[in-house]
Design an enzyme around this catalytic site. Sequence first.
Site, PDB file in Angstrom:
ATOM      1  N   SER A  60       0.835  -1.189   0.000  1.00  0.00           N
ATOM      2  CA  SER A  60       0.000   0.000   0.000  1.00  0.00           C
ATOM      3  C   SER A  60       0.880   1.253   0.000  1.00  0.00           C
ATOM      4  O   SER A  60       1.724   1.409  -0.883  1.00  0.00           O
ATOM      5  CB  SER A  60      -0.969  -0.057   1.182  1.00  0.00           C
ATOM      6  N   ASP A 113      -9.293  -3.696  -6.284  1.00  0.00           N
ATOM      7  CA  ASP A 113      -8.604  -2.662  -5.519  1.00  0.00           C
ATOM      8  C   ASP A 113      -8.523  -1.394  -6.364  1.00  0.00           C
ATOM      9  O   ASP A 113      -8.157  -1.469  -7.541  1.00  0.00           O
ATOM     10  CB  ASP A 113      -7.199  -3.179  -5.185  1.00  0.00           C
ATOM     11  N   HIS A 143      -7.756  -4.978  -1.627  1.00  0.00           N
ATOM     12  CA  HIS A 143      -6.630  -4.359  -0.936  1.00  0.00           C
ATOM     13  C   HIS A 143      -6.512  -4.949   0.475  1.00  0.00           C
ATOM     14  O   HIS A 143      -7.503  -5.188   1.145  1.00  0.00           O
ATOM     15  CB  HIS A 143      -6.870  -2.847  -0.862  1.00  0.00           C
TER      16      HIS A 143
END
Length: 162
Positions: free
Chosen positions: A8, A103, A133
Amino acid sequence: RIGVAGDSAGGALAAGVTLKARDSGGPALARQILIYPALGTDFTLPACRENAEAPALTTADMEWYWRTYLGGDPAAADGYAAPLRAADLSGLPPALVLGCELDPLRDDASAYADRLRAAKVETAGYLGRGLTHGILRARRHSAEAALFFDAICAGVARLHGG
């Protein structure tokens, strides 16, 4: 052998570190592993529209995170903060770039992998089908998440010559 990895926002930091290491003359990095990385600030990409209300991360969340991180307009980010904005990706270490189908960051991962390949950087990609995600937390509960984790482990093994 030194490698960098992150997921991320950590994926953006890892990619930014590879750029900074290249531009500053070191340290020499052997590999980068970017796990559903946040690499750009274009919230009009198809994944941002298709997954705007994804369960683990929304497009609105991403816009807020970028504004907060940068202290203002995400479109003003430089290539170290938002590596998709870097003008030149040549001379970077081999990369494993993983994205998830569901995502909003999916297109960041694929676009960065494509740009790395175009810059002649050895790059492998992996797309977790049906995954969202943050899926690493579910690797013991989902066969596809386990495969995603296995792809990361294989990338780390290659860093160490395995």
